[in-house]
Design an enzyme around this catalytic site. Structure first.
Site, PDB file in Angstrom:
ATOM      1  CE1 TYR A  61      31.751  60.836  31.555  1.00 30.57           C
ATOM      2  CE2 TYR A  61      32.510  63.045  32.098  1.00 30.57           C
ATOM      3  CZ  TYR A  61      31.523  62.202  31.628  1.00 30.57           C
ATOM      4  OH  TYR A  61      30.312  62.710  31.226  1.00 30.57           O
ATOM      5  CE1 TYR A 105      32.008  67.435  55.125  1.00 25.58           C
ATOM      6  CE2 TYR A 105      33.502  68.970  54.043  1.00 25.58           C
ATOM      7  CZ  TYR A 105      33.054  67.673  54.255  1.00 25.58           C
ATOM      8  OH  TYR A 105      33.617  66.628  53.573  1.00 25.58           O
ATOM      9  N   GLY A 135      30.804  46.604  29.895  1.00 26.61           N
ATOM     10  CA  GLY A 135      30.508  47.875  29.243  1.00 26.61           C
ATOM     11  C   GLY A 135      31.625  48.882  29.400  1.00 26.61           C
ATOM     12  CB  VAL A 136      31.508  52.572  29.738  1.00 24.05           C
ATOM     13  CG1 VAL A 136      30.788  52.888  31.058  1.00 24.05           C
ATOM     14  CG2 VAL A 136      32.473  53.680  29.352  1.00 24.05           C
ATOM     15  N   GLY A 137      32.703  50.078  31.926  1.00 22.45           N
ATOM     16  CA  GLY A 137      33.508  49.796  33.115  1.00 22.45           C
ATOM     17  C   GLY A 137      34.924  49.377  32.793  1.00 22.45           C
ATOM     18  CE1 TYR A 186      36.744  60.980  41.328  1.00 21.50           C
ATOM     19  CE2 TYR A 186      36.808  58.630  41.810  1.00 21.50           C
ATOM     20  CZ  TYR A 186      36.606  59.929  42.224  1.00 21.50           C
ATOM     21  OH  TYR A 186      36.261  60.191  43.536  1.00 21.50           O
ATOM     22  CD  GLU A 219      36.385  66.167  52.132  1.00 24.78           C
ATOM     23  OE1 GLU A 219      36.050  67.378  52.102  1.00 24.78           O
ATOM     24  OE2 GLU A 219      35.598  65.252  52.424  1.00 24.78           O
ATOM     25  CG  PHE A 246      31.680  54.213  36.322  1.00 25.04           C
ATOM     26  CD1 PHE A 246      32.826  54.742  36.882  1.00 25.04           C
ATOM     27  CD2 PHE A 246      31.803  53.450  35.187  1.00 25.04           C
ATOM     28  CE1 PHE A 246      34.072  54.522  36.323  1.00 25.04           C
ATOM     29  CE2 PHE A 246      33.050  53.231  34.596  1.00 25.04           C
ATOM     30  CZ  PHE A 246      34.173  53.771  35.174  1.00 25.04           C
TER      31      PHE A 246
END
Length: 449
Positions: free
Chosen positions: A212, A98, A311-313, A194, A141, A442
């Site tokens: 992915y 950062y 689609g790939v969604g 993902y 995080e 995506f």
């Protein structure tokens, strides 16, 4: 340390400037950052830096403008911040990075905006503002990393994962099944999340990372040695996989030669590398599952669910569907699957969806093919030609497929940005509150509707 009121006012006053010049600043920033810090190149997608998309510079510019606009009350941008936090955790961003980013960003702002705009007072205010935001993000995080480590089979950083099975799902999509190369366990995840996959790219001389969606239900405790969660039953993972494995389903961009020197700047470069060069037994590095798009944990047992994809969604929604079908109350919940693909040849899981709707009376599907082939038959291979226009659904379809009359119904969408925004607007016109609609994109950036 909280910002002084005068500093907040100064940052807020720069919002119009960032709206006009922010993308120029962030493009300059990324060029310098990666040129001066080559070790960071593995964290950024090459293609996301380049026109015409410039996804990452555009996302950063939008984030800076949003921060300046809402500096007095950050509540409206917290969902955007959480999306970034999840992405950073998936990329395994370190807290010390950062400081490198902050120094480079402020330098770019000074060089591009000039001393008349980026005065010493503005620099001091933005330095304090950036440090405040960085502290918030590092804290969040670290909490995500800590949660990962507490889970059974969880880890921090990158983990070596072996491809234990490849399955061709359609003409342009292949599923890859992964199990830890150390023989250990993997943690559960929330359906819709993902993983980041990191692979070596010799042509670039550094690694590349892509996200992915996991395309199957989370591996259940004590599950059998079946890689697809026990629903399909047609894919068995060999003994190397152990009892628990992850699946991703990757679309390749057709016509791309990974050996072409220009291929490395193509948006489908990494997916093509996976398709062309990674086989069973090969190793990749993987992050813990993450992301803020997932099936609600507080979803009531009988709340209807509508899954809308293009689609790939369909991949994160397939994970949701498989998860819902594994629940004890599966038959009590009404589920709709609304999907559009170009044609059956490029429609992953088409046979699985047909079988699921046949076996489960509570699941209904409406499949659209935008360009069906001459050999396809409407009513057999697909339900309707073209793309789904939810507003064109008749009263019965709105009631039986979209569950418009049911206030507990939830809607999950994944596909191109315009596809999701258009369908979200259509649902809202039919009376669905925005809080019941969740969307995933995506790419770098956020979705607005």
């Amino acid at each position: 340390m909280p910002l002084a009121p005068s500093q907040s006012q100064i940052i807020a006053s720069t919002a119009p400037i960032l709206a006009e010049h922010g993308l120029t600043v962030t493009r300059h920033f990324y060029d310098n950052l990666l040129g001066n810090n080559p070790e960071l190149r593995s964290l950024f997608s090459v293609t996301s830096q380049l026109p015409p998309s410039s996804h990452q510079p555009a996302a950063l510019a939008a984030s800076l403008h949003a921060y300046a606009t809402h500096i007095d009350d950050l509540t409206p941008i917290l969902p955007i911040v959480e999306k970034i936090n999840q992405k950073h955790a998936s990329l395994n961003i370190k807290s010390e990075q950062y400081a490198i980013v902050g120094e480079g960003l402020l330098k770019s702002m000074a060089e591009l905006l000039g001393p008349e705009v980026f005065t010493d007072e503005v620099r001091d205010a933005w330095t304090a503002g950036y440090n405040q935001l960085a502290d918030i993000m590092v804290g969040r995080e670290e909490a995500i990393f800590s949660d990962h480590e507490k889970k059974r089979g969880g880890w921090r950083g990158w983990r070596s994962m072996r491809i234990v099975k490849r399955v061709k799902e359609s003409e342009d999509a292949t599923s890859f099944y992964f199990s830890p190369s150390d023989g250990g366990d993997v943690p559960d995840f929330r359906p819709g999340q993902y993983v980041s996959v990191r692979i070596d790219v010799p042509e670039l001389e550094y690694k590349q990372i892509r996200q992915y969606s996991l395309s199957d239900a989370p591996p259940a405790e004590g599950s059998s040695n079946t890689a697809n969660g026990g629903i399909n039953g047609h894919v068995k993972v060999n003994e190397r996989a152990g009892d628990r494995a992850y699946r991703i389903t990757v679309k390749r961009e057709s016509g791309l030669d990974v050996h072409d020197p220009e291929a490395k700047v193509h948006p489908g470069y990494v997916s093509n590398l996976l398709h062309d060069t990674y086989n069973e037994g090969d190793i990749v590095e993987m992050s813990n599952p993450g992301g803020e798009f997932f099936l609600d944990q507080d979803l009531e047992d009988t709340a209807p669910v509508v899954l809308i994809s293009a689609g790939v969604g369909l991949t994160p929604l397939m994970s949701m569907l498989q998860t819902l079908l594994k629940k004890d109350n599966a038959s009590q919940r009404k589920i709709s699957w609304i999907h559009v693909a170009r044609n059956k040849a490029v429609d992953p899981f088409a046979d699985d969806i047909a079988r699921i709707t046949k076996e489960h009376n509570n699941v209904k599907s409406r499949v659209f093919h935008s360009s069906p082939s001459e050999s396809e038959k409407q009513g057999v291979d697909f339900d309707a030609a073209g793309r789904p226009d939810l507003l064109s659904f008749d009263e019965n379809e709105r009631r039986e497929l979209l569950f418009i009359d049911e206030p507990k119904a939830r809607y999950f969408m994944c596909g191109p940005n315009g596809f999701m925004i258009g369908n979200a607007k259509a649902l809202k016109q039919m009376g669905v509150e925005g809080a019941r609609i969740k969307m995933e994109l995506f790419s770098v950036g956020s979705v607005g509707a």
